[in-house]
Design a protein around this motif. Structure first.
Motif: not given
Length: 354
Positions: A172-183, A278-282
């Motif tokens: 797999s390819l893994s990701l974490l996206v941290a978004v600073e936002e009001d809501a 996300i699976p590498m096969k994707a």
């Protein structure tokens, strides 16, 4: 011949004499070049090779010298190279880091200067990052504990931060996206309308290009991460070989869900976390090997706050690299007047952050 005609002839003769024996004017400056330092794809302490792009947008061949100044304390094999670039082409200059140091902030200032043969100078100041995914398989649970060894890439839009971390494994390819936002505005119930928050990502082989015509075919994998009433979801928007004409259509997301992806979207303390594996096969054209370079980019949709956040812009892509064909439209997205930047930004797989 009339007196007026004599006067005109005399003026022409005098002008010709002055042009032949007077001081010659400086010839027009040679064609300007555009400069860009690529991001690193492994940590600078490991002694990698980094690259500088030199683009010639002019109609004449450019000849000059490019100087690159890297962070204090780094030792490079060279900091200056001669370059010849034909019209419309881009040269990629290699600079080897013989001794570098990793920065806790993962930011590295670079100053570029090109001086043409006629002395015309072009400069650019940039801050590059190490854009790389270490080898690790995190648990996708909406928590950040597993992400302390990711190489965080941070950029700001409208004073709000976005932090991107990636990992890779054989599966797999893994990701974490941290978004600073009001809501956080999730995707509406099926059939509902209105804008919503989401993260859009694109992954492609290192040599992939974005065609200039909608009749071309995609060379990228593209996904959308969003919160839904049923939880976090990942949708597959584009695969290599599909017609780019689909990119302009505001398609409904129903039926596009990537079933094998693991996705969590949670919100804590003013930050929305999009976590996905996300699976590498994707993404079969991306081979999971250490040292592998590929292209990766992120759009953050924050319609109630900063609007569209674009990693391509933060990564220093050139202004003409905006393209409406680089990203897929979808129902619920709002887009600015200017199209986003191309999705082809350098990234890599490494064995470890350390």
């Amino acid at each position: 011949m009339t007196t007026r005609a004599h006067g005109v002839l005399l003026f022409v003769l005098i002008a010709a004499m002055l042009a032949g024996c007077g001081e010659r004017r400086t010839p027009p400056a040679g064609p300007a070049v555009a400069l860009r330092a690529e991001n690193l794809t492994v940590s600078p302490s490991t002694g990698p090779v980094t690259h500088v792009l030199v683009r010639n947008p002019g109609a004449e061949t450019y000849r000059g010298t490019v100087t690159a100044t890297f962070p204090d304390g780094w030792k490079m094999n060279t900091t200056c190279q001669d370059v010849t670039v034909r019209p419309g082409e881009t040269a990629r200059l290699a600079f080897a880091i013989e001794r570098g140091a990793d920065s806790a902030s993962n930011t590295y200032p670079v100053h570029l200067k090109a001086v043409s043969a006629d002395g015309t100078e072009v400069t650019r100041a940039q801050t590059i990052v190490c854009a790389s995914a270490p080898y690790f398989k995190p648990t996708i649970d909406g928590q950040t504990d597993d992400w302390k060894d990711a190489i965080a890439v941070t950029f700001a839009t409208g004073g709000r931060k976005t932090v991107v971390g990636t990992y890779w494994s054989r599966r797999s390819l893994s990701l974490l996206v941290a978004v600073e936002e009001d809501a956080l505005t999730p995707l509406p119930e099926q059939g509902g309308g209105g804008a919503c928050d989401a993260v859009q990502i694109a992954v492609s082989p290192r040599d992939a290009k974005t065609p200039a015509s909608s009749s071309g075919v995609a060379q990228r994998y593209e996904f959308l991460l969003a919160a839904t009433p049923a939880g976090g979801r990942c949708f597959a928007l584009m695969r290599p070989g599909e017609r780019l004409s689909a990119a302009a259509k505001e398609r409904p997301l129903a039926g596009l869900e990537l079933a094998d992806a693991q996705t969590e979207v949670v919100r804590r303390d003013g930050v929305t976390y999009y976590e996905c594996a996300i699976p590498m096969k994707a993404i079969p054209r991306i081979r999971p090997d250490p040292g592998r370079e590929f292209c990766f980019s992120v759009l953050v949709h924050d319609p109630g706050g900063t609007g569209l956040r674009d990693w391509g812009e933060a990564a220093g892509l050139w202004p003409w690299q905006r393209s409406r064909l680089a990203w897929c439209a979808w129902q619920g997205a709002t887009w600015p007047d200017n199209p986003p930047f191309d999705n082809k930004v350098e990234w890599g797989f490494c064995s470890s952050k350390h």
